[in-house]
Design a protein around this motif. Structure first.
Motif, short mmCIF file in Angstrom:
data_model
loop_
_atom_site.label_atom_id
_atom_site.label_comp_id
_atom_site.label_asym_id
_atom_site.label_seq_id
_atom_site.Cartn_x
_atom_site.Cartn_y
_atom_site.Cartn_z
N HIS A 148 0.87 -1.16 0.00
CA HIS A 148 0.00 0.00 0.00
C HIS A 148 0.92 1.23 0.00
O HIS A 148 1.63 1.49 0.96
N GLY A 149 0.94 1.89 -1.14
CA GLY A 149 1.85 3.02 -1.31
C GLY A 149 3.29 2.56 -1.26
O GLY A 149 3.68 1.62 -1.94
N GLN A 150 4.07 3.22 -0.43
CA GLN A 150 5.49 2.88 -0.29
C GLN A 150 5.73 1.84 0.80
O GLN A 150 6.88 1.49 1.08
N ASP A 151 4.67 1.35 1.42
CA ASP A 151 4.79 0.32 2.45
C ASP A 151 4.58 -1.05 1.83
O ASP A 151 3.56 -1.30 1.18
N LEU A 152 5.56 -1.91 2.02
CA LEU A 152 5.48 -3.28 1.52
C LEU A 152 5.27 -4.21 2.70
O LEU A 152 5.98 -4.13 3.70
N ASP A 153 4.30 -5.09 2.57
CA ASP A 153 3.98 -6.04 3.64
C ASP A 153 4.58 -7.40 3.32
O ASP A 153 4.34 -7.95 2.24
N PHE A 154 5.34 -7.91 4.26
CA PHE A 154 5.93 -9.23 4.18
C PHE A 154 5.53 -10.00 5.42
O PHE A 154 4.97 -9.44 6.37
N GLU A 155 5.82 -11.27 5.40
CA GLU A 155 5.65 -12.12 6.58
C GLU A 155 6.89 -12.97 6.74
O GLU A 155 7.43 -13.47 5.75
N LEU A 156 7.32 -13.10 7.98
CA LEU A 156 8.31 -14.11 8.31
C LEU A 156 7.49 -15.31 8.75
O LEU A 156 6.85 -15.29 9.82
N LYS A 157 7.45 -16.32 7.90
CA LYS A 157 6.65 -17.52 8.20
C LYS A 157 7.48 -18.48 9.04
O LYS A 157 8.62 -18.79 8.69
N LEU A 158 6.90 -18.92 10.13
CA LEU A 158 7.51 -19.92 11.00
C LEU A 158 6.76 -21.22 10.74
O LEU A 158 5.60 -21.36 11.13
N ILE A 159 7.43 -22.13 10.06
CA ILE A 159 6.79 -23.35 9.60
C ILE A 159 7.30 -24.52 10.43
O ILE A 159 8.51 -24.81 10.44
N GLN A 160 6.39 -25.17 11.13
CA GLN A 160 6.76 -26.27 12.02
C GLN A 160 7.52 -27.35 11.29
O GLN A 160 7.14 -27.76 10.19
N ARG A 161 8.60 -27.82 11.91
CA ARG A 161 9.36 -28.93 11.35
C ARG A 161 8.69 -30.25 11.76
O ARG A 161 8.09 -30.34 12.84
N PRO A 162 8.81 -31.28 10.93
CA PRO A 162 8.22 -32.58 11.27
C PRO A 162 8.72 -33.08 12.62
O PRO A 162 9.92 -33.02 12.91
#
Length: 126
Positions: free
Chosen positions: A48-62
């Protein structure tokens, strides 16, 4: 798809935050990368505008547990940990977007499911 969605492809995101960084993080934290209960991945979530949205995904290990008490304090840890290198992530995003610099802000950990938690990351381009 926004122009930023075309820039921040899976390949670009893995260049900015390579999977090996998770291993290095847990190696530094526990002395053994196998002790980590999740993998960390960077994902583009929109703009949105000059703001970029990211996520640091924490994905459970088996075979591991992604407990909330392990992930809720991570924004503070990630914000200052040299291996995670939030300033480096913001700089790489700025370069990829053609901006001279960027600021960043981490949000609170959100539990999407038992196997996936995310930490919102907003990168504001200068």
């Amino acid at each position: 798809m926004s122009p930023y969605g075309q820039i921040f492809t899976e390949k670009t995101l893995q260049t900015i935050f390579p999977p090996e960084r998770t291993e290095a993080f847990f190696e530094a934290l526990f002395g053994d990368a196998e002790e980590g209960s999740y993998d960390i991945a960077l994902a583009f979530a929109g703009s949105h505008g000059q703001d970029l949205d990211f996520e640091l995904k924490l994905i459970q290990r088996p075979g591991k547990c992604l407990a909330c008490n392990l992930t809720y304090g991570l924004p503070q840890v990630f914000s200052r940990h040299p291996i995670i290198n939030m300033n480096g992530i913001a700089d790489a995003v700025a370069r990829a977007a053609g901006a001279p610099s960027a600021d960043w802000k981490l949000g609170n950990t959100r539990e999407i499911s038992r196997e996936l938690h995310v930490i919102p990351l907003t990168i504001s381009l200068a």
